[in-house]
Design a protein around this motif. Sequence first.
Motif, short mmCIF file in Angstrom:
data_model
loop_
_atom_site.label_atom_id
_atom_site.label_comp_id
_atom_site.label_asym_id
_atom_site.label_seq_id
_atom_site.Cartn_x
_atom_site.Cartn_y
_atom_site.Cartn_z
N PHE A 6 0.83 -1.21 0.00
CA PHE A 6 0.00 0.00 0.00
C PHE A 6 0.87 1.26 0.00
N LEU A 7 2.07 1.16 -0.56
CA LEU A 7 3.01 2.28 -0.45
C LEU A 7 2.49 3.58 -1.05
N PRO A 8 1.84 3.61 -2.21
CA PRO A 8 1.34 4.90 -2.70
C PRO A 8 0.35 5.56 -1.73
N ARG A 9 -0.59 4.78 -1.21
CA ARG A 9 -1.57 5.33 -0.27
C ARG A 9 -0.92 5.69 1.06
N LEU A 10 -0.01 4.82 1.52
CA LEU A 10 0.62 5.08 2.80
C LEU A 10 1.52 6.31 2.73
N SER A 11 2.31 6.40 1.66
CA SER A 11 3.22 7.53 1.54
C SER A 11 2.47 8.85 1.47
N GLY A 12 1.25 8.84 0.95
CA GLY A 12 0.46 10.07 0.85
C GLY A 12 -0.46 10.31 2.03
N SER A 13 -0.39 9.47 3.05
CA SER A 13 -1.31 9.61 4.18
C SER A 13 -0.91 10.77 5.08
N PRO A 14 -1.86 11.64 5.46
CA PRO A 14 -1.54 12.71 6.42
C PRO A 14 -1.19 12.18 7.79
N GLY A 15 -1.52 10.88 8.05
CA GLY A 15 -1.17 10.31 9.34
C GLY A 15 0.31 10.19 9.57
N LEU A 16 1.12 10.13 8.50
CA LEU A 16 2.57 10.01 8.68
C LEU A 16 3.15 11.24 9.36
N ALA A 17 2.68 12.40 8.99
CA ALA A 17 3.17 13.62 9.65
C ALA A 17 2.79 13.61 11.12
N ARG A 18 1.60 13.07 11.44
CA ARG A 18 1.20 12.96 12.85
C ARG A 18 2.14 12.03 13.60
N LEU A 19 2.48 10.89 12.96
CA LEU A 19 3.40 9.95 13.60
C LEU A 19 4.72 10.62 13.94
N ALA A 20 5.29 11.33 12.96
CA ALA A 20 6.57 11.98 13.19
C ALA A 20 6.47 13.02 14.30
N ALA A 21 5.40 13.82 14.28
CA ALA A 21 5.25 14.85 15.30
C ALA A 21 5.06 14.24 16.68
N LEU A 22 4.28 13.19 16.79
CA LEU A 22 4.05 12.55 18.09
C LEU A 22 5.33 11.91 18.61
N SER A 23 6.12 11.32 17.73
CA SER A 23 7.39 10.74 18.15
C SER A 23 8.33 11.83 18.66
N ARG A 24 8.43 12.93 17.93
CA ARG A 24 9.30 14.04 18.37
C ARG A 24 8.83 14.62 19.70
N ALA A 25 7.51 14.60 19.93
CA ALA A 25 6.97 15.18 21.15
C ALA A 25 7.08 14.25 22.35
N GLY A 26 7.59 13.04 22.14
CA GLY A 26 7.80 12.14 23.26
C GLY A 26 6.66 11.20 23.58
N LEU A 27 5.71 11.04 22.68
CA LEU A 27 4.64 10.07 22.92
C LEU A 27 5.25 8.67 22.94
N PRO A 28 4.90 7.83 23.92
CA PRO A 28 5.39 6.45 23.89
C PRO A 28 4.82 5.71 22.67
N ILE A 29 5.69 5.24 21.78
CA ILE A 29 5.28 4.55 20.56
C ILE A 29 6.01 3.23 20.49
N TYR A 30 5.24 2.15 20.36
CA TYR A 30 5.81 0.81 20.22
C TYR A 30 5.42 0.29 18.85
N ALA A 31 6.42 0.01 18.00
CA ALA A 31 6.17 -0.38 16.60
C ALA A 31 6.81 -1.73 16.30
N GLU A 32 6.04 -2.61 15.65
CA GLU A 32 6.50 -3.93 15.27
C GLU A 32 6.45 -4.10 13.75
N CYS A 33 7.55 -4.48 13.16
CA CYS A 33 7.63 -4.89 11.77
C CYS A 33 7.04 -3.85 10.81
N GLY A 34 5.81 -4.01 10.36
CA GLY A 34 5.20 -3.02 9.48
C GLY A 34 5.18 -1.64 10.10
#
Length: 563
Positions: free
Chosen positions: A397-425
């Motif tokens: 799903f790379l075209p849809r995923l790469s264009g998702s506005p949720g990616l910017a949220r992920l990056a911002a939340l990670s920078r802000a210190g939100l606890p994030i646990y990610a597996e594989c995908g």
Amino acid sequence: MGTTPDRTPGPTRYPRLCVSAASGGGGKTLLALGLARAARKAGLAVKPFKKGPDYIDAAWLGRAAGMAATNLDPFFLPPAALAALFARALNAVDAVDAAVTRDAAGAAAPDRAAQGRGRLGLVEGNRGLYDGLDAQGSCSTAGLARALACPVLLSLDATKMTRTAAALLAGLMDFEPGVRICGVVFNRVGSPRHETALRRAVEARLPLPVLGALPRLARNPLPERHMGIASSGAGLRAEADALLDALAQLVRDHVDVERVLEAAGNAPPLPGGETAPRDGSGDDGPRRTLAEELRPPPSSSAPGPHAPPSVADRPEQRVCPAPGGAPAGGVPAAPRPRIGYVRDAAFWFYYPENLAALEDAGAEPVPLALVDAPGAEDDVWETLDGLYLGGGFPEDFLPRLSGSPGLARLAALSRAGLPIYAECGGLLALSRGMERDGVFWPLAGALPLRAVWTARPQGLGYVEGEVMLPNPFLPVGLRVRAHEFHYSRCIREAGAPPAALALTRGTGMGRFSEGDGRARAGDGIVCGRTWGAYCHIFAPAVPCWAPNFVAAARARRAARALR
């Protein structure tokens, strides 16, 4: 053939059956799916189980049975805990028994749950019956069947075989004590004459009932890997139900379903007893958490006299201290932190027990999406106190995923210190991006690594390792067992932190250079309060993960409240 009994199966409270084979590809998945759907249509509440680490077969079993499958893995849990998990899952069926039966049987059919038809626990094994991690058969399907005192129904590929089938069955029946094979269903049978020859060969030599003979099919209805899993995440394509109905009819036409269910109903009492309350909790106290229910007394986890040793009996896997020496477990009476988990077409590899463990520890799990209806949950993301990113097939799903506005949220939340646990995908989603077929697709960029898709698996199987870096989820020094399944490799950028897990088993993210110039296999990366790794954990086997995750989310919630 093709009928089911109208009486309550056997004396056990836990009618159960394990479908296995002499080898991988022996037809057990087809037989298990057909039996699950056929029993469901007959009015039974079928609770499916999958042996070993598997999300895809489990999704199919869940669809066939009408309720989610539970994974049973001897690598992660000792025998007593496996039996407790099995009983807990089957006890929970009572609450949905009548609703599932009405949905499956149709309005015109009698409410057979009300007639006492009850439940069926259907376990699908993996690989061959006695295949395990070593020459002793550790963590085999046979070992799981022993732990559950579960009758085994064998699916045997009879291609170009007659009398030799009896010899193979004789060996399987006598190979290891404590395994009860209750019958055989031949698979890929060429003709009625072939079936007759097989039956006569077995009946002449063995006290083993032949319970069916499935014909050779013109094509394999279950292709490998995705096996029909499509863009509804853990759901299936529209034609999947028609396929499952066809498998059910195939089984009804060629398998003596009545005798199969009799064998399941005649299973001996479940190890550990059959007196547990049906809702999995006591009447004189609060509901026990999953971790509490699965924690066996020390004496109960030892293997039986004939059982090969199991790696899950090692104590270090079950001892999992929380940071600061506090015991893992217990739910403080504080507001429930909200931990989001992305479940959509690209990300849906989650053990139900992992989400249940977070809830037991005091969290409110909140479903989200990255590639399905992006932007529909903008307000929800702002309320999160933690985030769990599971695996899946984001590379599809790379075209849809790469264009998702949720990616910017992920990056911002990670920078802000939100606890994030990610597996594989989830690890891939947090990377700089992924290359596939010569095209690079930018992703969240929260972790200093780039991913490359590969046509062959880069990591497949069990993982063992030691936690090396401080993080909010797993204490340094903890020995972790997990599993991996990934068609990609990650390239770390210059200056990226060292591996979070030093592996003694598995591939992970490849080999890392040590300070003394040596290289060893490692997995995982920690940036701030974000953890990303290829390996998938099973929460009941790592009991501190959920309490630590929830504690970190609760601290995040408290800090936000002070702003």
